[in-house]
Design a protein around this motif. Structure first.
Motif, PDB file in Angstrom:
ATOM      1  N   PHE A 264     -37.613  17.972   7.819  1.00 44.86           N
ATOM      2  CA  PHE A 264     -36.607  16.961   7.531  1.00 44.86           C
ATOM      3  C   PHE A 264     -36.138  16.212   8.774  1.00 44.86           C
ATOM      4  CE2 PHE A 264     -35.315  19.614   3.629  1.00 44.86           C
ATOM      5  CZ  PHE A 264     -36.074  18.813   2.786  1.00 44.86           C
ATOM      6  N   ILE A 265     -36.778  16.459   9.922  1.00 41.84           N
ATOM      7  CA  ILE A 265     -36.319  15.832  11.160  1.00 41.84           C
ATOM      8  C   ILE A 265     -36.346  14.315  11.042  1.00 41.84           C
ATOM      9  CG2 ILE A 265     -38.625  16.097  12.182  1.00 41.84           C
ATOM     10  CD1 ILE A 265     -35.243  15.856  14.022  1.00 41.84           C
ATOM     11  N   LYS A 266     -37.386  13.753  10.429  1.00 49.77           N
ATOM     12  CA  LYS A 266     -37.450  12.295  10.287  1.00 49.77           C
ATOM     13  C   LYS A 266     -36.336  11.793   9.375  1.00 49.77           C
ATOM     14  CE  LYS A 266     -40.501   8.418   9.165  1.00 49.77           C
ATOM     15  NZ  LYS A 266     -39.468   7.725   8.383  1.00 49.77           N
ATOM     16  N   ASP A 267     -36.065  12.549   8.293  1.00 45.27           N
ATOM     17  CA  ASP A 267     -34.974  12.171   7.389  1.00 45.27           C
ATOM     18  C   ASP A 267     -33.640  12.149   8.125  1.00 45.27           C
ATOM     19  OD1 ASP A 267     -36.601  11.897   5.147  1.00 45.27           O
ATOM     20  OD2 ASP A 267     -36.477  14.016   4.670  1.00 45.27           O
ATOM     21  N   ILE A 268     -33.430  13.160   8.979  1.00 45.21           N
ATOM     22  CA  ILE A 268     -32.177  13.236   9.736  1.00 45.21           C
ATOM     23  C   ILE A 268     -32.074  12.065  10.706  1.00 45.21           C
ATOM     24  CG2 ILE A 268     -30.897  14.592  11.440  1.00 45.21           C
ATOM     25  CD1 ILE A 268     -32.100  17.101  10.050  1.00 45.21           C
ATOM     26  N   GLN A 269     -33.179  11.769  11.381  1.00 43.41           N
ATOM     27  CA  GLN A 269     -33.181  10.643  12.318  1.00 43.41           C
ATOM     28  C   GLN A 269     -32.954   9.321  11.582  1.00 43.41           C
ATOM     29  OE1 GLN A 269     -37.018  11.485  14.030  1.00 43.41           O
ATOM     30  NE2 GLN A 269     -36.145  12.571  15.790  1.00 43.41           N
ATOM     31  N   ASP A 270     -33.552   9.198  10.386  1.00 42.88           N
ATOM     32  CA  ASP A 270     -33.354   7.987   9.585  1.00 42.88           C
ATOM     33  C   ASP A 270     -31.895   7.852   9.153  1.00 42.88           C
ATOM     34  OD1 ASP A 270     -36.006   7.319   9.824  1.00 42.88           O
ATOM     35  OD2 ASP A 270     -36.579   8.071   7.839  1.00 42.88           O
ATOM     36  N   VAL A 271     -31.275   8.971   8.785  1.00 45.16           N
ATOM     37  CA  VAL A 271     -29.868   8.936   8.392  1.00 45.16           C
ATOM     38  C   VAL A 271     -29.004   8.492   9.568  1.00 45.16           C
ATOM     39  CG1 VAL A 271     -27.886  10.414   7.877  1.00 45.16           C
ATOM     40  CG2 VAL A 271     -29.921  10.563   6.482  1.00 45.16           C
ATOM     41  N   LYS A 272     -29.299   9.032  10.736  1.00 44.21           N
ATOM     42  CA  LYS A 272     -28.512   8.669  11.922  1.00 44.21           C
ATOM     43  C   LYS A 272     -28.550   7.162  12.165  1.00 44.21           C
ATOM     44  CE  LYS A 272     -27.119  11.332  14.895  1.00 44.21           C
ATOM     45  NZ  LYS A 272     -25.787  11.928  15.198  1.00 44.21           N
ATOM     46  N   ARG A 273     -29.680   6.547  11.859  1.00 38.60           N
ATOM     47  CA  ARG A 273     -29.800   5.096  12.061  1.00 38.60           C
ATOM     48  C   ARG A 273     -28.976   4.306  11.038  1.00 38.60           C
ATOM     49  NH1 ARG A 273     -35.085   6.406  14.131  1.00 38.60           N
ATOM     50  NH2 ARG A 273     -36.016   6.589  12.047  1.00 38.60           N
ATOM     51  N   LEU A 274     -28.745   4.908   9.887  1.00 39.31           N
ATOM     52  CA  LEU A 274     -27.963   4.239   8.843  1.00 39.31           C
ATOM     53  C   LEU A 274     -26.456   4.355   9.068  1.00 39.31           C
ATOM     54  CD1 LEU A 274     -29.965   5.422   5.683  1.00 39.31           C
ATOM     55  CD2 LEU A 274     -29.959   3.117   6.657  1.00 39.31           C
ATOM     56  N   LEU A 275     -26.054   5.336   9.871  1.00 36.88           N
ATOM     57  CA  LEU A 275     -24.625   5.586  10.082  1.00 36.88           C
ATOM     58  C   LEU A 275     -24.069   4.650  11.153  1.00 36.88           C
ATOM     59  CD1 LEU A 275     -24.472   9.501  10.115  1.00 36.88           C
ATOM     60  CD2 LEU A 275     -24.559   7.943   8.173  1.00 36.88           C
ATOM     61  N   PRO A 276     -22.749   4.476  11.171  1.00 38.64           N
ATOM     62  CA  PRO A 276     -22.153   3.697  12.257  1.00 38.64           C
ATOM     63  C   PRO A 276     -22.397   4.385  13.599  1.00 38.64           C
ATOM     64  CG  PRO A 276     -20.456   4.839  11.000  1.00 38.64           C
ATOM     65  CD  PRO A 276     -21.732   4.992  10.236  1.00 38.64           C
ATOM     66  N   ARG A 277     -22.434   3.606  14.649  1.00 38.01           N
ATOM     67  CA  ARG A 277     -22.738   4.175  15.973  1.00 38.01           C
ATOM     68  C   ARG A 277     -21.749   5.281  16.351  1.00 38.01           C
ATOM     69  NH1 ARG A 277     -23.968   0.670  21.463  1.00 38.01           N
ATOM     70  NH2 ARG A 277     -24.585   2.461  22.749  1.00 38.01           N
ATOM     71  N   LYS A 278     -20.490   5.063  16.017  1.00 40.79           N
ATOM     72  CA  LYS A 278     -19.465   6.050  16.348  1.00 40.79           C
ATOM     73  C   LYS A 278     -19.204   6.942  15.143  1.00 40.79           C
ATOM     74  CE  LYS A 278     -14.794   6.596  18.187  1.00 40.79           C
ATOM     75  NZ  LYS A 278     -13.531   5.916  18.587  1.00 40.79           N
ATOM     76  N   HIS A 279     -19.642   8.188  15.224  1.00 37.09           N
ATOM     77  CA  HIS A 279     -19.345   9.171  14.173  1.00 37.09           C
ATOM     78  C   HIS A 279     -19.433  10.567  14.782  1.00 37.09           C
ATOM     79  CE1 HIS A 279     -23.797   8.965  14.040  1.00 37.09           C
ATOM     80  NE2 HIS A 279     -23.710  10.249  13.736  1.00 37.09           N
ATOM     81  N   GLN A 280     -18.877  11.504  14.100  1.00 36.43           N
ATOM     82  CA  GLN A 280     -18.862  12.894  14.566  1.00 36.43           C
ATOM     83  C   GLN A 280     -20.007  13.655  13.908  1.00 36.43           C
ATOM     84  OE1 GLN A 280     -15.223  14.881  13.510  1.00 36.43           O
ATOM     85  NE2 GLN A 280     -15.524  16.586  14.917  1.00 36.43           N
ATOM     86  N   THR A 281     -20.708  14.488  14.691  1.00 34.86           N
ATOM     87  CA  THR A 281     -21.827  15.271  14.158  1.00 34.86           C
ATOM     88  C   THR A 281     -21.553  16.761  14.331  1.00 34.86           C
ATOM     89  OG1 THR A 281     -23.411  13.513  14.693  1.00 34.86           O
ATOM     90  CG2 THR A 281     -24.310  15.713  14.281  1.00 34.86           C
ATOM     91  N   LEU A 282     -21.709  17.504  13.229  1.00 29.45           N
ATOM     92  CA  LEU A 282     -21.514  18.960  13.237  1.00 29.45           C
ATOM     93  C   LEU A 282     -22.817  19.606  12.807  1.00 29.45           C
ATOM     94  CD1 LEU A 282     -18.091  18.962  11.333  1.00 29.45           C
ATOM     95  CD2 LEU A 282     -18.480  18.698  13.795  1.00 29.45           C
ATOM     96  N   PHE A 283     -23.291  20.519  13.616  1.00 29.61           N
ATOM     97  CA  PHE A 283     -24.607  21.138  13.428  1.00 29.61           C
ATOM     98  C   PHE A 283     -24.380  22.637  13.242  1.00 29.61           C
ATOM     99  CE2 PHE A 283     -28.710  22.749  14.688  1.00 29.61           C
ATOM    100  CZ  PHE A 283     -29.632  21.727  14.538  1.00 29.61           C
ATOM    101  N   PHE A 284     -24.578  23.137  12.005  1.00 30.12           N
ATOM    102  CA  PHE A 284     -24.299  24.540  11.695  1.00 30.12           C
ATOM    103  C   PHE A 284     -25.568  25.257  11.258  1.00 30.12           C
ATOM    104  CE2 PHE A 284     -20.001  23.188  11.842  1.00 30.12           C
ATOM    105  CZ  PHE A 284     -19.209  24.324  11.965  1.00 30.12           C
ATOM    106  N   SER A 285     -25.740  26.477  11.753  1.00 30.24           N
ATOM    107  CA  SER A 285     -26.920  27.260  11.368  1.00 30.24           C
ATOM    108  C   SER A 285     -26.710  28.735  11.684  1.00 30.24           C
ATOM    109  CB  SER A 285     -28.155  26.742  12.106  1.00 30.24           C
ATOM    110  OG  SER A 285     -29.299  27.434  11.655  1.00 30.24           O
ATOM    111  N   ALA A 286     -27.508  29.576  11.031  1.00 27.92           N
ATOM    112  CA  ALA A 286     -27.464  31.011  11.308  1.00 27.92           C
ATOM    113  C   ALA A 286     -28.418  31.380  12.433  1.00 27.92           C
ATOM    114  CB  ALA A 286     -27.805  31.807  10.053  1.00 27.92           C
TER     115      ALA A 286
END
Length: 412
Positions: free
Chosen positions: A164-186
């Motif tokens: 899903f890395i490409k999907d995530i990168q594509d989403v980032k391009r759709l979002l406004p430049r200024k936004h908060q990112t939270l990355f959660f994992s086990a």
């Protein structure tokens, strides 16, 4: 520090109190203040430690302080790898945000999209989505991500592993430049960590129990059982603990159905959950197991990631997972929160290299359940699938054939 002492809305405090949230877990205690400050966060914590609430609580608080969304617009986005996880996280947001009036929507495939489109038209405060359905609606211009303030990647390592890395990168391009990112994992490795750092800006890194990816609430054991004999040992476990809720993991949907049929032949009721089932059927199965209407669930790894099933007493690795880190996610379905749980793995001769890889990954050896030959044989002979007398007859015939072979050899 108790939740009632946090500088958050009374509406959120009320729902937390009603649902038994008194004090934050370690990951919640460490993550909530940074998220409320608007910082990017890279958080790694064991399953069952309260990761969802760690981002849901501060997100809801921040959204309460802002403006309502316009039609079709999204204020915050939680991306997840599976439909089951999307549904579960949406339920968690609904629970915590019960009195906030915020509009929370789960978006995933496997269901008709018309009803989802109607919900989107109202504008969304929190959207929990799988990539496929989300991009479908973005391309149809039914969903507008240009006003997203917060992006959450939950079970992020699994998303990246699934491609899903490409999907995530594509989403980032759709979002406004200024936004908060939270990355959660086990779990996380160097490759995924590098990708994670490319997605966040000067993140606060939070890691809980980094030396031990498996919860200390889980007792682990492994039994050396040959592949064709595993069904007898599962039958024995179920009969010895008839009131226990047991979650069994197998590698494939075909295996799941075969184990289901094996249990059916000996009069043990079970249900199955895998990718071959329709979404509605999968949710019915999951609901039945959660409510305790079914005590034995046989599943593939589609159920391992992030799914919060209460009061699972045993996780049984009927087949060992081919990917070592999936062991962590499987056994994380038990021993959640403050509860204790047991994980039992059946390891055949051909699976021993897989077991070694798992032990290397978790950094410790798994306790071996010693089964002597007599106990092993009696487990099979007592199965209702093979009547006891017939089993003894087979053993007798086998011994007699060996004696005959010996006599023939001596005559030569």
């Amino acid at each position: 520090m108790k939740f009632e002492q946090y500088n958050i809305s009374p509406d959120i405090k009320q729902s937390l109190a009603e649902n038994g949230f008194r004090r934050p877990t370690d990951i919640q205690f460490k993550a909530i203040p940074s998220i409320l400050k608007g910082e990017d966060v890279l958080a790694i914590a064991q399953t069952g430690t309260g990761k969802t609430a760690a981002f849901a609580i501060p997100m809801l608080e921040m959204l309460l302080r802002g403006k309502d969304p316009a039609p079709n617009q999204v204020r915050s986005l939680v991306m997840v790898p599976t439909r089951e996880l999307a549904i579960q996280i949406a339920e968690a947001f609904d629970m915590i945000g019960k009195y906030t009036g915020l509009h929370i929507v789960g978006l995933y495939g496997g269901v008709e999209q018309e009803a989802q489109i109607e919900l989107i038209e109202e504008g969304i405060d929190v959207l929990i989505a799988t990539p496929g359905r989300m991009f479908d609606l973005v391309h149809q211009k039914k969903l507008d991500l240009r006003k997203v303030e917060i992006l959450v990647l939950d079970e992020a390592d699994h998303m990246l592993d699934l491609g899903f890395i490409k999907d995530i990168q594509d989403v980032k391009r759709l979002l406004p430049r200024k936004h908060q990112t939270l990355f959660f994992s086990a779990t996380i490795n160097k490759e995924i960590k590098d990708i994670a750092y490319s997605l966040v800006t000067n993140p606060i890194r939070i890691q809980v129990s980094p030396q031990d990816p498996v919860s200390k609430n889980v007792t682990h054991s492994v039994a050396y059982v040959e592949m064709d004999d595993k069904r007898f040992f599962l039958e024995r476990l179920v009969r010895e603990f008839p009131e226990s809720k047991i979650l069994v993991f197998v590698r494939t949907k075909v295996r799941a159905e075969r184990v289901f049929e094996a249990m059916k032949r000996v009069g043990i009721a079970s249900i199955t959950m895998h990718g071959g089932k329709e979404q509605g059927d999968r949710m019915q199965v999951l609901d039945a197991f959660k409510k305790g209407e079914a005590k034995l669930l046989i599943a593939t790894d589609v159920s391992a990631r992030g799914i919060d099933i209460p009061n699972v007493d045993y996780v049984v690795n009927y087949d060992l997972p081919e990917v070592p880190e999936n062991y962590v996610h499987r056994v994380g379905r038990t021993g959640r929160g403050v509860q204790k749980g047991k994980a039992v793995s059946f390891c055949s001769t051909e699976e021993k290299p897989v077991l070694e890889a798992i032990q290397q990954y978790i950094g410790k050896e798994i306790t071996v359940m010693e089964i002597d030959a007599k106990d092993y044989d009696s487990t099979i002979s007592l199965s209702e699938e093979i009547p006891n007398d017939n089993y003894k007859l087979l053993i007798k015939e086998f011994e007699e054939s060996k004696e005959k072979a010996k006599r023939k050899k001596k005559k030569r």
